[in-house]
Design a protein around this motif. Structure first.
Motif, PDB file in Angstrom:
ATOM      1  N   THR A   1      17.470 -27.639 -36.785  1.00  0.00           N
ATOM      2  CA  THR A   1      16.128 -27.369 -36.363  1.00  0.00           C
ATOM      3  C   THR A   1      15.499 -28.545 -35.946  1.00  0.00           C
ATOM      4  O   THR A   1      15.659 -29.420 -36.874  1.00  0.00           O
ATOM      5  N   THR A   2      14.690 -28.414 -34.352  1.00  0.00           N
ATOM      6  CA  THR A   2      13.863 -29.708 -34.471  1.00  0.00           C
ATOM      7  C   THR A   2      13.061 -28.415 -33.988  1.00  0.00           C
ATOM      8  O   THR A   2      12.736 -27.131 -33.563  1.00  0.00           O
ATOM      9  N   PHE A   3      11.812 -29.340 -33.653  1.00  0.00           N
ATOM     10  CA  PHE A   3      10.552 -28.610 -33.235  1.00  0.00           C
ATOM     11  C   PHE A   3       9.845 -29.123 -32.461  1.00  0.00           C
ATOM     12  O   PHE A   3       9.398 -30.478 -31.670  1.00  0.00           O
ATOM     13  N   VAL A   4       9.328 -27.978 -31.443  1.00  0.00           N
ATOM     14  CA  VAL A   4       7.910 -28.929 -30.690  1.00  0.00           C
ATOM     15  C   VAL A   4       6.979 -29.003 -30.882  1.00  0.00           C
ATOM     16  O   VAL A   4       6.211 -27.577 -30.884  1.00  0.00           O
ATOM     17  N   THR A   5       5.588 -29.492 -30.721  1.00  0.00           N
ATOM     18  CA  THR A   5       4.113 -29.016 -31.363  1.00  0.00           C
ATOM     19  C   THR A   5       3.882 -28.836 -30.103  1.00  0.00           C
ATOM     20  O   THR A   5       3.668 -30.183 -29.105  1.00  0.00           O
ATOM     21  N   ILE A   6       2.460 -27.611 -29.900  1.00  0.00           N
ATOM     22  CA  ILE A   6       1.662 -28.095 -28.362  1.00  0.00           C
ATOM     23  C   ILE A   6       0.312 -28.055 -29.295  1.00  0.00           C
ATOM     24  O   ILE A   6      -0.275 -26.441 -29.707  1.00  0.00           O
ATOM     25  N   ASP A   7       0.111 -28.372 -28.626  1.00  0.00           N
ATOM     26  CA  ASP A   7      -1.817 -29.105 -29.433  1.00  0.00           C
ATOM     27  C   ASP A   7      -2.796 -29.061 -28.182  1.00  0.00           C
ATOM     28  O   ASP A   7      -3.020 -29.688 -27.325  1.00  0.00           O
ATOM     29  N   PHE A   8      -3.988 -27.829 -28.220  1.00  0.00           N
ATOM     30  CA  PHE A   8      -4.929 -28.385 -26.766  1.00  0.00           C
ATOM     31  C   PHE A   8      -5.374 -28.131 -27.705  1.00  0.00           C
ATOM     32  O   PHE A   8      -6.094 -26.842 -28.165  1.00  0.00           O
ATOM     33  N   PRO A   9      -6.163 -29.178 -28.247  1.00  0.00           N
ATOM     34  CA  PRO A   9      -7.609 -29.207 -28.677  1.00  0.00           C
ATOM     35  C   PRO A   9      -9.062 -28.731 -28.053  1.00  0.00           C
ATOM     36  O   PRO A   9      -9.879 -28.085 -28.395  1.00  0.00           O
ATOM     37  N   VAL A  10      -9.001 -28.778 -26.947  1.00  0.00           N
ATOM     38  CA  VAL A  10     -10.099 -28.132 -26.201  1.00  0.00           C
ATOM     39  C   VAL A  10     -10.431 -26.528 -26.205  1.00  0.00           C
ATOM     40  O   VAL A  10     -11.110 -26.045 -26.787  1.00  0.00           O
ATOM     41  N   ILE A  11      -9.064 -26.003 -26.121  1.00  0.00           N
ATOM     42  CA  ILE A  11      -9.060 -24.702 -26.653  1.00  0.00           C
ATOM     43  C   ILE A  11      -8.823 -24.159 -27.526  1.00  0.00           C
ATOM     44  O   ILE A  11      -8.354 -23.219 -28.234  1.00  0.00           O
ATOM     45  N   ASN A  12      -8.748 -25.088 -28.061  1.00  0.00           N
ATOM     46  CA  ASN A  12      -8.493 -24.447 -30.152  1.00  0.00           C
ATOM     47  C   ASN A  12      -6.497 -23.811 -30.352  1.00  0.00           C
ATOM     48  O   ASN A  12      -6.921 -23.119 -31.164  1.00  0.00           O
ATOM     49  N   LEU A  13      -5.730 -24.445 -29.708  1.00  0.00           N
ATOM     50  CA  LEU A  13      -4.327 -23.686 -29.022  1.00  0.00           C
ATOM     51  C   LEU A  13      -3.821 -25.387 -29.985  1.00  0.00           C
ATOM     52  O   LEU A  13      -3.636 -25.923 -29.455  1.00  0.00           O
ATOM     53  N   ASN A  14      -2.797 -24.818 -31.205  1.00  0.00           N
ATOM     54  CA  ASN A  14      -1.794 -25.224 -31.701  1.00  0.00           C
ATOM     55  C   ASN A  14      -0.696 -24.288 -32.396  1.00  0.00           C
ATOM     56  O   ASN A  14      -1.538 -23.673 -33.329  1.00  0.00           O
ATOM     57  N   PHE A  15       0.069 -24.647 -32.148  1.00  0.00           N
ATOM     58  CA  PHE A  15       1.496 -24.347 -32.637  1.00  0.00           C
ATOM     59  C   PHE A  15       2.955 -24.835 -32.773  1.00  0.00           C
ATOM     60  O   PHE A  15       2.901 -25.833 -31.867  1.00  0.00           O
ATOM     61  N   THR A  16       3.579 -24.237 -33.532  1.00  0.00           N
ATOM     62  CA  THR A  16       5.122 -25.190 -33.163  1.00  0.00           C
ATOM     63  C   THR A  16       6.297 -23.836 -32.743  1.00  0.00           C
ATOM     64  O   THR A  16       6.100 -23.243 -33.550  1.00  0.00           O
ATOM     65  N   ILE A  17       7.069 -24.776 -31.907  1.00  0.00           N
ATOM     66  CA  ILE A  17       8.587 -23.912 -31.520  1.00  0.00           C
ATOM     67  C   ILE A  17       9.313 -24.582 -32.159  1.00  0.00           C
ATOM     68  O   ILE A  17      10.171 -25.343 -32.035  1.00  0.00           O
ATOM     69  N   PRO A  18      10.317 -23.101 -32.837  1.00  0.00           N
ATOM     70  CA  PRO A  18      11.023 -24.111 -33.552  1.00  0.00           C
ATOM     71  C   PRO A  18      12.850 -24.536 -32.498  1.00  0.00           C
ATOM     72  O   PRO A  18      12.692 -22.991 -31.524  1.00  0.00           O
ATOM     73  N   ILE A  19      13.596 -25.094 -32.161  1.00  0.00           N
ATOM     74  CA  ILE A  19      14.442 -25.568 -31.511  1.00  0.00           C
ATOM     75  C   ILE A  19      16.069 -25.715 -32.560  1.00  0.00           C
ATOM     76  O   ILE A  19      16.010 -26.079 -33.433  1.00  0.00           O
ATOM     77  N   GLN A  20      16.536 -24.574 -32.406  1.00  0.00           N
ATOM     78  CA  GLN A  20      18.357 -24.448 -33.428  1.00  0.00           C
ATOM     79  C   GLN A  20      19.431 -24.202 -32.919  1.00  0.00           C
ATOM     80  O   GLN A  20      18.981 -24.173 -31.790  1.00  0.00           O
ATOM     81  N   GLY A  21      20.083 -25.390 -33.091  1.00  0.00           N
ATOM     82  CA  GLY A  21      21.305 -25.295 -32.682  1.00  0.00           C
ATOM     83  C   GLY A  21      22.557 -25.704 -33.778  1.00  0.00           C
ATOM     84  O   GLY A  21      22.350 -25.956 -34.848  1.00  0.00           O
ATOM     85  N   GLU A  22      23.634 -25.597 -33.682  1.00  0.00           N
ATOM     86  CA  GLU A  22      24.994 -25.184 -34.514  1.00  0.00           C
ATOM     87  C   GLU A  22      25.601 -26.199 -33.830  1.00  0.00           C
ATOM     88  O   GLU A  22      26.102 -26.356 -32.389  1.00  0.00           O
ATOM     89  N   THR A  23      26.813 -26.997 -35.017  1.00  0.00           N
ATOM     90  CA  THR A  23      27.875 -27.669 -34.497  1.00  0.00           C
ATOM     91  C   THR A  23      28.779 -26.717 -33.915  1.00  0.00           C
ATOM     92  O   THR A  23      28.921 -25.413 -34.828  1.00  0.00           O
ATOM     93  N   ARG A  24      30.246 -27.473 -33.186  1.00  0.00           N
ATOM     94  CA  ARG A  24      31.493 -27.002 -33.644  1.00  0.00           C
ATOM     95  C   ARG A  24      31.497 -26.887 -35.214  1.00  0.00           C
ATOM     96  O   ARG A  24      31.391 -27.239 -35.639  1.00  0.00           O
ATOM     97  N   LYS A  25      32.801 -25.467 -35.168  1.00  0.00           N
ATOM     98  CA  LYS A  25      33.167 -25.755 -36.139  1.00  0.00           C
ATOM     99  C   LYS A  25      34.094 -27.316 -36.620  1.00  0.00           C
ATOM    100  O   LYS A  25      35.344 -27.462 -35.971  1.00  0.00           O
ATOM    101  N   ILE A  26      34.061 -27.394 -38.062  1.00  0.00           N
ATOM    102  CA  ILE A  26      34.377 -29.393 -38.195  1.00  0.00           C
ATOM    103  C   ILE A  26      35.432 -28.182 -39.884  1.00  0.00           C
ATOM    104  O   ILE A  26      34.801 -27.974 -40.923  1.00  0.00           O
ATOM    105  N   GLU A  27      36.787 -28.900 -39.164  1.00  0.00           N
ATOM    106  CA  GLU A  27      37.663 -28.384 -40.474  1.00  0.00           C
ATOM    107  C   GLU A  27      38.388 -29.911 -42.070  1.00  0.00           C
ATOM    108  O   GLU A  27      38.468 -31.162 -40.391  1.00  0.00           O
ATOM    109  N   ARG A  28      37.785 -29.530 -42.881  1.00  0.00           N
ATOM    110  CA  ARG A  28      38.559 -30.755 -43.356  1.00  0.00           C
ATOM    111  C   ARG A  28      39.989 -30.361 -43.383  1.00  0.00           C
ATOM    112  O   ARG A  28      39.830 -29.290 -44.527  1.00  0.00           O
ATOM    113  N   ILE A  29      40.782 -30.938 -43.230  1.00  0.00           N
ATOM    114  CA  ILE A  29      42.711 -30.661 -43.582  1.00  0.00           C
ATOM    115  C   ILE A  29      42.837 -31.843 -44.595  1.00  0.00           C
ATOM    116  O   ILE A  29      43.069 -30.843 -45.642  1.00  0.00           O
TER     117      ILE A  29
END
Length: 146
Positions: free
Chosen positions: A116-144
């Motif tokens: 998970t990585t994040f995008v932070t959106i911050d607008f101090p003029v209108i007092n808007l601040n929030f964080t959006i998570p961005i998620q992803g998964e790897t392919r299946k890793i097989e251990r032989i």
């Protein structure tokens, strides 16, 4: 006199449109950078066939390669909201702004990782601040050979 008022209104309307357009472009660029960082972290984990130790940050390990990439890309976010959004993750890097967890498959020889990585959106003029998570998964890793 009527033309002067109309011209002032058009200039204000143009400035508002320009501000909204600039904000939209800035958000889109930050969002694209967070996706690029997430995809690169997933690629590093897949190339190393998983993460052996989250504490080993030497150059040849997956975490070391991720930290080197994060130094090169200059990806920064507000660190205050990351810990709340990464509850349940095995590895949380608040300085760099990403979280990693390993998810075991039904058979113990396979696993995959969730990043998970994040995008932070911050607008101090209108007092808007929030964080959006961005998620992803790897392919299946097989251990032989385990």
């Amino acid at each position: 006199m009527r033309d002067a008022v109309g011209g002032t209104f058009m200039i204000k309307l143009l400035l508002i449109f320009l501000a909204v357009y600039t904000i939209f472009i800035a958000v889109a660029l930050n969002y694209a950078k967070a996706f690029r960082v997430k995809n690169k972290i997933l690629n590093i984990i897949e190339q190393n066939e998983g993460i052996n130790s989250y504490n080993d940050v030497s150059q040849g390990t997956a975490i070391g390669q991720i930290n080197k990439y994060m130094n090169d890309v200059h990806y920064r976010i507000n660190t205050g909201s990351i810990e709340k959004k990464c509850i349940g993750y095995e590895y949380i890097n608040t300085d760099r702004g990403y979280c990693i967890t390993k998810i075991e498959n039904i058979d113990k020889n396979a696993e995959y990782y969730k990043v998970t990585t994040f995008v932070t959106i911050d607008f101090p003029v209108i007092n808007l601040n929030f964080t959006i998570p961005i998620q992803g998964e790897t392919r299946k890793i097989e251990r032989i050979n385990t």
